[in-house]
Each structure stands twice: as C-alpha cells, then as structure tokens.
Design an enzyme around this catalytic site. Structure first.
Site, PDB file in Angstrom:
ATOM      1  N   ASP A  28       0.827  -1.215   0.000  1.00 48.02           N
ATOM      2  CA  ASP A  28       0.000   0.000   0.000  1.00 48.02           C
ATOM      3  C   ASP A  28       0.863   1.268   0.000  1.00 48.02           C
ATOM      4  OD1 ASP A  28      -2.046  -1.898   0.359  1.00 48.02           O
ATOM      5  OD2 ASP A  28      -1.981  -1.691   2.534  1.00 48.02           O
ATOM      6  N   GLU A 238     -11.483  -0.377  -3.363  1.00 49.49           N
ATOM      7  CA  GLU A 238     -10.677   0.200  -2.276  1.00 49.49           C
ATOM      8  C   GLU A 238      -9.504   0.960  -2.913  1.00 49.49           C
ATOM      9  OE1 GLU A 238      -9.289  -3.208  -0.045  1.00 49.49           O
ATOM     10  OE2 GLU A 238      -7.916  -3.814  -1.624  1.00 49.49           O
TER      11      GLU A 238
HETATM   12  O1  FUB Z   1      -3.199  -3.704   3.315  1.00 49.37           O
HETATM   13  C1  FUB Z   1      -4.485  -3.972   3.811  1.00 49.37           C
HETATM   14  C2  FUB Z   1      -5.502  -3.633   2.791  1.00 49.37           C
HETATM   15  O2  FUB Z   1      -5.270  -4.409   1.621  1.00 49.37           O
HETATM   16  C3  FUB Z   1      -5.466  -2.214   2.296  1.00 49.37           C
HETATM   17  O3  FUB Z   1      -6.007  -1.285   3.181  1.00 49.37           O
HETATM   18  C4  FUB Z   1      -6.170  -2.379   1.023  1.00 49.37           C
HETATM   19  O4  FUB Z   1      -6.094  -1.282   0.160  1.00 49.37           O
HETATM   20  C5  FUB Z   1      -5.508  -3.618   0.472  1.00 49.37           C
HETATM   21  O5  FUB Z   1      -4.285  -3.328  -0.127  1.00 49.37           O
END
Ligand code: FUB
Length: 338
Positions: A28, A238
């Site tokens: 991320d 997301e």
């Molecule tokens: O790293 C945990 C979660 O997985 C993140 O918040 C999302 O965007 C995905 O990458």
C-alpha cells in the site's frame, strides 16, 4: 542482471520491477515528494497464522515505518517504527493502508484501524519530521470511516480526503450513514444498481477534521450512468488515490476481486469522474494498492505484489514509470514482461 538469473513468478513470467525493500514486507505505498525527497508511507506487513478470508483478517499489521529515497532508483532508507497501534488510544488492530500530507512544516499521517468493537475508523497523527515518530490524536476523525484514506492537496491549498473500501473495509455497512454490524461481508449484491462509491470530504484548516459531510465519488460509465455494482472489473473496491495533471483530476482505485487498478477523470476534486479503463493489470497476489506522483518531470506508479513471499499478506513495494498518451489517457502497465 543476465536474463537467466532474473527472478520468475511461480507461473514462469518475469517481473517488470523488483522490490524496493527486501528486509521487511511492505504494501500500500503512498508516495509523496517532500523537500525534494521521495517518502513512501506503506503498510508494514507481518507474518501471521490467520487464514485468508473475505474480510482480509490475514492483514494483521500493527505499526508503520516510512521509506525515504533521494531519487527513483536510489538507496531506500527504511525508517524506525513511526507509529504503533499501542500508541493510538482508540485503535485495537489492523493498521491498514495509510497516507500522509504536509502543511506549514507539520506532517500528517492518516491511517485506518479497527477500534475495540471491530469497526474500521480513520485516525490522524502528526510529526515535525516526515519519517516520524508520529503522535496520534486521541480519537478517530469524526465523520470518517472504513479504510484507505488518501489526501490530495489542490493548487489552491485546499486538501481533500478520499476514503473507503468494500468487503473487509466495511464500506457496505455504512449505507445508512451509521455502521450496520449485521451488514454484508462483501458487496451489496445489488448488481443493477449504482456501485458503492468511495467518499471524499474537504479537510478543515487543521488537517485533522473533515470540513464537510463526506460526498460520493461518482464514477460514470461510457453511457453517462454510474458504474453498477455488478461491473466488478470497473467498480470501486478500495485504494483511492487522486492526482492532478494538466488541469484534470484523476481518481484512481483498485477493483479488488478482479485485481485491476482503474481510473476515472473529472474536472474538479469532487467529480463526477468518467471511467477510462485499467492502468495496472493484475499483479502476483490478491491485492495491489498504489500511488502516482510526479518527480523530476516524470510520473511514477508505486504498487505492491507478493514476489518475495508468494503469500497474499506479505507484500513488497515496487515502482515503475507511468506514461500518458497525448489525450491524457494512461498507457496500461503490465507488471510482467512476458
Ligand atoms: O493492506 C491492507 C488492505 O489491503 C489495504 O487497506 C487495502 O487497500 C488492500 O491493499
């Protein structure tokens, strides 16, 4: 490195880029240029016995470290722990994808975590050093919820926070404006209706509060109508990011269960945004999450995969150059060379 010694993915393909760090696992990557240097604010992945599930329970991270580079391709310095969940009064676990911003010499770290009741909230912590350590505010940001904050500062100095993520990120449980503990663990399963949207709100001058009620980040398809919940290769899942290029606002995000990074273009930070397509094809691993920054006149895509571990929850961060077509569209990146 000779072709024969290039690392290969389990399916035999070669990777486009190599991990920026191999001593610890990071994911991320939210990259920013502060004072001429590149700082990356990533999640810090840790080993766990928790099995993979639709809620992302295996992403059990508990602290953040910041990465620093003088230049793309240069040495990467891994900072000490910049914030630990134990230092955040309201947070219990799962320090997921963070972002950062700078204003008047103060650095702001925005981060999601689950509270003791298991609800994802978004907090903020401050430091006078981009590497931290950061001091967390005692409470989460009022009015913010779910995961994956991304803060964009426009040319006029106004900052906006984009946030949200479905499935484990719980955005589908906030449809009424209040958290529904009995809501779906995945999509709303309303495939013909507009998809759930990421949220955006202007930040207050203190950079620690929302100055307004969050609005929907609406993504319109070629027919001028909102992308629907059933369009899993297009709909927001997301990993929001925002950047501005040549007067246009690019909202970029992950499609989650179809594993693409996609983008949509608008005329202002609120949108609506017009869907354009995918700009990163699926990487090795379930998730990827990105940032896009301009540095030294070129545009760079930071992303993550699982090259080092081949485990979904132990990721490594990478960077590659991003190229634009004359009409402003992005040339899609294949994370493999063959
Ligand atoms: O790293 C945990 C979660 O997985 C993140 O918040 C999302 O965007 C995905 O990458």
């Amino acid at each position: 490195m000779a072709e024969t010694t290039q690392p290969k993915a389990p399916d035999g393909r070669h990777y486009l880029s190599q991990p920026l760090v191999s001593s610890l696992y990071f994911a991320d990557p939210s990259a920013h240029v502060f004072n001429g240097k590149i700082y990356i604010y990533p999640s810090h992945d840790v080993k766990t016995d928790i099995p993979d599930d639709d809620l992302g329970s295996e992403y059990a991270m508990h602290d953040y470290r910041v990465l620093e580079m003088d230049r793309i391709g240069g040495k990467v310095t891994v900072g000490p722990v910049a914030l630990d969940v134990k230092q955040v009064p309201w947070a219990a676990k799962q320090m997921w994808a963070p972002d950062a911003a700078e204003k008047n010499g103060t650095y702001y770290l925005y981060f999601p975590a689950r509270d003791p009741a298991g609800v994802f909230r978004i907090g903020v912590a401050t430091s006078t050093n981009p590497m931290g350590p950061f001091k967390a505010e005692p409470d989460p940001i009022p009015g913010a919820y779910s995961i994956d904050p991304a803060v964009f500062t426009d040319d006029d100095g106004a900052s906006y926070m984009y946030f949200g993520g479905i499935w484990g990120g719980q955005l589908q449980r906030w449809v009424s404006g209040k958290f529904d503990p009995n809501g779906s663990n995945t999509d709303l399963h309303q495939d013909d209706k507009p998809a759930l949207s990421a949220k955006v709100a202007k930040l207050g001058p203190d950079m620690k509060t929302l100055a307004e009620k969050p609005r929907d980040v609406v993504i319109l398809g070629a027919d001028g109508k909102p992308v629907t919940g059933g369009e899993h290769d297009k709909r927001f899942f997301e990993a929001s990011w925002m950047f501005k290029r040549q007067g246009k606002y690019y909202f970029t995000y992950s499609t989650g269960d179809t594993h693409f990074l996609a983008y949509a273009i608008g005329d202002n930070p609120y949108g609506p945004f017009h869907y354009q397509g995918h700009f990163l094809l699926p990487v090795q691993g379930w998730t990827t999450h990105h940032s896009i920054v301009e540095w030294n006149g070129k545009w760079w895509l930071f992303y993550a995969d699982t090259q080092l571990s081949n485990k979904n929850s132990l990721r490594d961060v990478k960077v590659t150059e991003l190229h634009f077509n004359p009409d402003g569209t992005i040339q899609p990146v294949d994370p493999f060379t063959d």
